[in-house]
Design an enzyme around this catalytic site. Structure first.
Site, PDB file in Angstrom:
ATOM      1  N   THR A  45       0.806  -1.227   0.000  1.00 22.14           N
ATOM      2  CA  THR A  45       0.000   0.000   0.000  1.00 22.14           C
ATOM      3  C   THR A  45       0.841   1.280   0.000  1.00 22.14           C
ATOM      4  OG1 THR A  45      -0.168  -0.138   2.411  1.00 22.14           O
ATOM      5  CG2 THR A  45      -1.953  -1.127   1.140  1.00 22.14           C
ATOM      6  N   ASP A 111       4.556 -11.534  15.148  1.00 24.73           N
ATOM      7  CA  ASP A 111       4.943 -10.136  14.959  1.00 24.73           C
ATOM      8  C   ASP A 111       3.674  -9.317  15.185  1.00 24.73           C
ATOM      9  OD1 ASP A 111       6.069  -7.750  14.319  1.00 24.73           O
ATOM     10  OD2 ASP A 111       6.480  -8.210  12.216  1.00 24.73           O
ATOM     11  N   ASP A 116       4.027   2.223  14.580  1.00 24.31           N
ATOM     12  CA  ASP A 116       5.433   2.574  14.724  1.00 24.31           C
ATOM     13  C   ASP A 116       5.540   4.074  14.970  1.00 24.31           C
ATOM     14  OD1 ASP A 116       8.118   2.150  14.863  1.00 24.31           O
ATOM     15  OD2 ASP A 116       8.387   1.512  12.782  1.00 24.31           O
ATOM     16  N   THR A 142       8.053 -10.396  18.295  1.00 17.62           N
ATOM     17  CA  THR A 142       8.977  -9.439  17.661  1.00 17.62           C
ATOM     18  C   THR A 142       8.338  -8.047  17.507  1.00 17.62           C
ATOM     19  OG1 THR A 142       8.260 -10.065  15.422  1.00 17.62           O
ATOM     20  CG2 THR A 142      10.142 -11.269  16.349  1.00 17.62           C
ATOM     21  N   GLN A 145       9.568  -0.901  19.326  1.00 25.11           N
ATOM     22  CA  GLN A 145       9.445  -0.215  20.623  1.00 25.11           C
ATOM     23  C   GLN A 145       8.009   0.225  20.901  1.00 25.11           C
ATOM     24  OE1 GLN A 145      12.279   2.888  21.588  1.00 25.11           O
ATOM     25  NE2 GLN A 145      10.762   4.047  22.745  1.00 25.11           N
ATOM     26  N   SER A 181      13.310  -2.722  16.814  1.00 28.21           N
ATOM     27  CA  SER A 181      13.913  -1.394  16.673  1.00 28.21           C
ATOM     28  C   SER A 181      13.466  -0.523  17.835  1.00 28.21           C
ATOM     29  CB  SER A 181      13.520  -0.741  15.347  1.00 28.21           C
ATOM     30  OG  SER A 181      12.128  -0.502  15.321  1.00 28.21           O
ATOM     31  N   ASP A 221      18.804   5.274   4.792  1.00 30.07           N
ATOM     32  CA  ASP A 221      17.949   6.414   4.462  1.00 30.07           C
ATOM     33  C   ASP A 221      16.974   6.055   3.340  1.00 30.07           C
ATOM     34  OD1 ASP A 221      16.873   8.950   4.275  1.00 30.07           O
ATOM     35  OD2 ASP A 221      18.392   9.656   2.877  1.00 30.07           O
ATOM     36  N   GLY A 228      10.181  -6.140   8.190  1.00 29.20           N
ATOM     37  CA  GLY A 228       9.727  -6.725   9.455  1.00 29.20           C
ATOM     38  C   GLY A 228       9.288  -8.169   9.277  1.00 29.20           C
ATOM     39  N   ASP A 229       8.629  -8.434   8.147  1.00 24.40           N
ATOM     40  CA  ASP A 229       8.162  -9.800   7.848  1.00 24.40           C
ATOM     41  C   ASP A 229       9.348 -10.732   7.614  1.00 24.40           C
ATOM     42  OD1 ASP A 229       5.537  -8.677   7.842  1.00 24.40           O
ATOM     43  OD2 ASP A 229       5.856  -8.035   5.784  1.00 24.40           O
TER      44      ASP A 229
END
Length: 306
Positions: A45, A111, A116, A142, A145, A181, A221, A228-229
């Site tokens: 997306t 997950d 985020d 997983t 933060q 992270s 950057d 993540g997957d």
């Protein structure tokens, strides 16, 4: 002994996210992967346009019933990622409970994708479902933060906070927790992200011990989708090979990520041309091209034991 994974995640026709990010790397590492696609979209997306279908809780149940009727519903691992529907998530919970009854040594890698950087990108009513129903079933968790803070109701501003939050997450159920992270400052400077992990281990003599680790990962950057997957899938694979050594599992997982992201970044910059920002299509993970790194990652990132 063959190892079979049930992966319930999204699917895209083009690119790498969800099951497309998890299946190939797990297969390369010798796992049999059975995929249920929670959505089927043309692409992720982050593109200007996307089209597709969403699997309902009823349709999920129908697929699972088919597997069950043929008595091929024995799994060693379950892997789940993004879901934005509470009835779908509750059905996933029912399936996991049933599969854990059938195989008590089944490992569930979760997950808990919710958001985020302080913002939720799933409906808020999913939080109690994750906290009260999903996480207690998980063996490996997983969160980033923000997700860890949501699940525990505690803010993380120091390493001590992070260790306490991981202990609170252990109390909810999972034996292994990795904060993928954080916003904590890295000892190696502002070009690095800090990730932390904690694993509770029961020794052969019944005594309990725990391993806590910290990793500095180079920042990039660019906005990648599907990382993540891939991280959750690789953590599943490498904890399978190093069940009582979170340090080794995280080093291999993070090193795979590093190699894949670096290869992707190099390609994307070449395609975009000098001084131009790569497009979402150019930033799709270079998964097939990274096959050798996935199979046998050169360990380039080291974890510190805390």
């Amino acid at each position: 002994m063959e190892c079979r994974v049930l992966s319930i995640q999204s699917h895209v026709v083009r690119g790498y996210v969800g099951n497309k990010s998890a299946t190939f790397p797990l297969q390369v590492l010798g796992f049999e992967v059975d995929s249920i696609n929670s959505v089927q979209f043309s692409n992720h997306t982050g593109y200007a346009h996307w089209k597709g279908q969403v699997l309902t809780a009823e349709e999920l149940n129908v697929l699972y019933e088919g597997i069950k009727l043929n008595q091929v519903n024995r799994y060693d691992y379950i892997l789940t990622g993004y879901s934005r529907d509470s009835s779908f998530l509750e059905t996933v919970v029912d399936i996991i409970q049933e599969l854990k009854k059938a195989n008590p040594s089944l490992v569930y890698v979760c997950d808990p994708v919710m958001g985020d950087h302080g913002a939720m990108y799933v409906p808020e009513y999913l939080l109690p479902v994750y906290r009260d129903k999903v996480v207690p079933l998980a063996d490996i968790l997983t969160p980033n933060q923000f997700e860890a803070e949501l699940l525990t109701g505690r803010k993380i501003t120091t390493e001590e906070d992070a260790l306490e939050v991981m202990d609170l997450l252990h109390k909810l159920g999972p034996e292994t927790v990795v904060l993928t992270s954080t916003d904590l400052p890295s000892k190696r400077g502002d070009q690095f992200l800090v990730a932390l992990g904690s694993q509770n281990i029961v020794k052969a003599d019944g005594t309990k011990t725990s391993q806590k680790i910290c990793m500095d990962m180079p920042k990039v950057d660019a906005v990648f989708v599907g990382t993540g997957d891939l991280f959750a899938a690789m953590l599943l694979a490498w904890t399978h090979h190093h069940p009582k050594d979170l340090k080794a599992a995280c080093e291999k997982t993070a090193s795979v990520m590093h190699h894949v992201i670096r290869r992707t970044m190099t390609y994307a910059n070449e395609m975009a041309g000098p001084g131009k920002r790569p497009s979402p299509a150019q930033l799709e993970l270079r998964m097939v091209q990274s096959k050798a790194d996935i199979e046998n990652p050169a360990v380039v990132l080291e974890a510190r034991v805390l």
